[in-house]
Design a protein around this motif. Structure first.
Motif, short mmCIF file in Angstrom:
data_model
loop_
_atom_site.label_atom_id
_atom_site.label_comp_id
_atom_site.label_asym_id
_atom_site.label_seq_id
_atom_site.Cartn_x
_atom_site.Cartn_y
_atom_site.Cartn_z
N GLY A 140 9.24 -30.71 35.18
CA GLY A 140 9.74 -32.08 35.20
C GLY A 140 9.45 -32.82 33.91
N TYR A 141 9.52 -34.14 34.02
CA TYR A 141 9.35 -35.05 32.89
C TYR A 141 7.87 -35.43 32.73
N VAL A 142 7.38 -35.38 31.50
CA VAL A 142 6.01 -35.76 31.19
C VAL A 142 5.99 -36.62 29.93
N LYS A 143 5.13 -37.62 29.95
CA LYS A 143 4.84 -38.39 28.73
C LYS A 143 3.33 -38.35 28.55
N MET A 144 2.89 -37.81 27.42
CA MET A 144 1.46 -37.72 27.16
C MET A 144 1.20 -37.74 25.66
N ASN A 145 -0.06 -37.79 25.30
CA ASN A 145 -0.42 -37.82 23.88
C ASN A 145 -0.31 -36.43 23.26
N TYR A 146 0.01 -36.45 21.98
CA TYR A 146 0.03 -35.22 21.20
C TYR A 146 -1.00 -35.35 20.08
N SER A 147 -1.36 -34.23 19.49
CA SER A 147 -2.24 -34.26 18.32
C SER A 147 -1.67 -33.32 17.28
N ASP A 148 -2.25 -33.36 16.13
CA ASP A 148 -1.81 -32.54 15.00
C ASP A 148 -0.57 -33.18 14.38
N THR A 149 0.48 -32.41 14.18
CA THR A 149 1.68 -32.93 13.54
C THR A 149 2.62 -33.56 14.57
N VAL A 150 3.52 -34.40 14.10
CA VAL A 150 4.52 -35.02 14.98
C VAL A 150 5.46 -33.92 15.48
N PRO A 151 5.59 -33.77 16.81
CA PRO A 151 6.45 -32.71 17.35
C PRO A 151 7.93 -32.92 16.99
N SER A 152 8.64 -31.82 16.86
CA SER A 152 10.08 -31.84 16.60
C SER A 152 10.83 -32.08 17.90
N LEU B 278 12.08 -34.87 24.26
CA LEU B 278 13.11 -35.92 24.38
C LEU B 278 12.85 -37.08 23.45
N GLY B 279 11.59 -37.34 23.15
CA GLY B 279 11.25 -38.47 22.30
C GLY B 279 9.82 -38.40 21.83
N VAL B 280 9.56 -39.02 20.68
CA VAL B 280 8.23 -39.05 20.09
C VAL B 280 7.96 -40.46 19.60
N ASP B 281 6.78 -40.98 19.89
CA ASP B 281 6.34 -42.27 19.36
C ASP B 281 5.13 -41.99 18.47
N SER B 282 5.35 -41.97 17.17
CA SER B 282 4.28 -41.62 16.25
C SER B 282 3.23 -42.74 16.12
N THR B 283 3.57 -43.97 16.50
CA THR B 283 2.61 -45.06 16.48
C THR B 283 1.58 -44.88 17.60
N ASP B 284 2.05 -44.56 18.80
CA ASP B 284 1.17 -44.36 19.95
C ASP B 284 0.74 -42.90 20.11
N THR B 285 1.24 -42.02 19.28
CA THR B 285 1.04 -40.57 19.35
C THR B 285 1.35 -40.02 20.74
N THR B 286 2.49 -40.46 21.29
CA THR B 286 2.95 -39.94 22.58
C THR B 286 4.22 -39.13 22.40
N VAL B 287 4.39 -38.18 23.30
CA VAL B 287 5.58 -37.33 23.30
C VAL B 287 6.12 -37.28 24.73
N GLU B 288 7.43 -37.35 24.85
CA GLU B 288 8.11 -37.21 26.13
C GLU B 288 8.79 -35.86 26.13
N PHE B 289 8.57 -35.09 27.20
CA PHE B 289 9.19 -33.76 27.25
C PHE B 289 9.47 -33.33 28.67
N LEU B 290 10.39 -32.37 28.77
CA LEU B 290 10.70 -31.68 30.03
C LEU B 290 10.15 -30.27 29.90
N PHE B 291 9.58 -29.77 30.99
CA PHE B 291 9.17 -28.37 31.02
C PHE B 291 9.47 -27.76 32.35
#
Length: 113
Positions: free
Chosen positions: A62-74, A100-113
C-alpha cells in the motif's frame, strides 16, 4: 480536488515478534511467523503499524509516507532498504517500490510497495 493515495492496496498482517519493535520501523521476517526490525542495509517486508512486543501489525503493501536518509530518492520505480535509524534509503536492490513524491525539506518520501 486534492490528490490522495491513502488506502490504496493497503494490507496488514499480524505477526509474532521476538523483540520490541518500534512503530513506523521497517521490519523483516526473523523466523516462522515472526518479525524483527530490519538492520541497516537490509530489505524489509513491511512497516510496523503497532506492536505490543508479543505481536506486531505490519503493513505489507500500500501507500506509505516516511522519512528517508542518504540521497534524495528518485521518482518512479525504485528499490529501498532500511537505513540505520529506521528510515529508508535508495538502493540498487531491495524492496521494490514506486516513489510518488519526495519532500527534501522534511526528508519524507511517499511510495507504494
Amino acid at each position: 480536488m486534492k490528490v490522495s493515495f491513502n488506502g490504496f492496496n493497503d494490507k496488514a498482517l499480524t505477526f509474532m515478534c521476538g523483540e520490541e519493535i518500534t512503530k513506523g520501523y521497517p521490519v523483516k521476517i526473523s523466523s516462522k511467523h515472526t518479525v524483527a526490525m530490519s538492520n541497516a542495509d537490509e530489505e524489509f517486508i513491511g512497516i510496523c503499524l503497532e506492536s505490543d512486543n508479543e505481536n506486531a501489525v505490519v503493513q505489507v503493501s500500500g501507500y506509505v509516507k516516511m522519512n528517508y536518509s542518504d540521497t534524495v530518492p528518485s521518482l518512479g520505480r525504485n528499490f529501498f532498504i532500511c537505513a540505520a535509524d529506521g528510515t529508508v534509503k535508495e538502493s540498487t536492490d531491495g524492496t521494490p517500490v514506486i516513489v510518488l513524491g519526495v519532500d527534501s525539506t522534511d526528508t519524507t518520501v511517499e511510495f507504494l510497495f
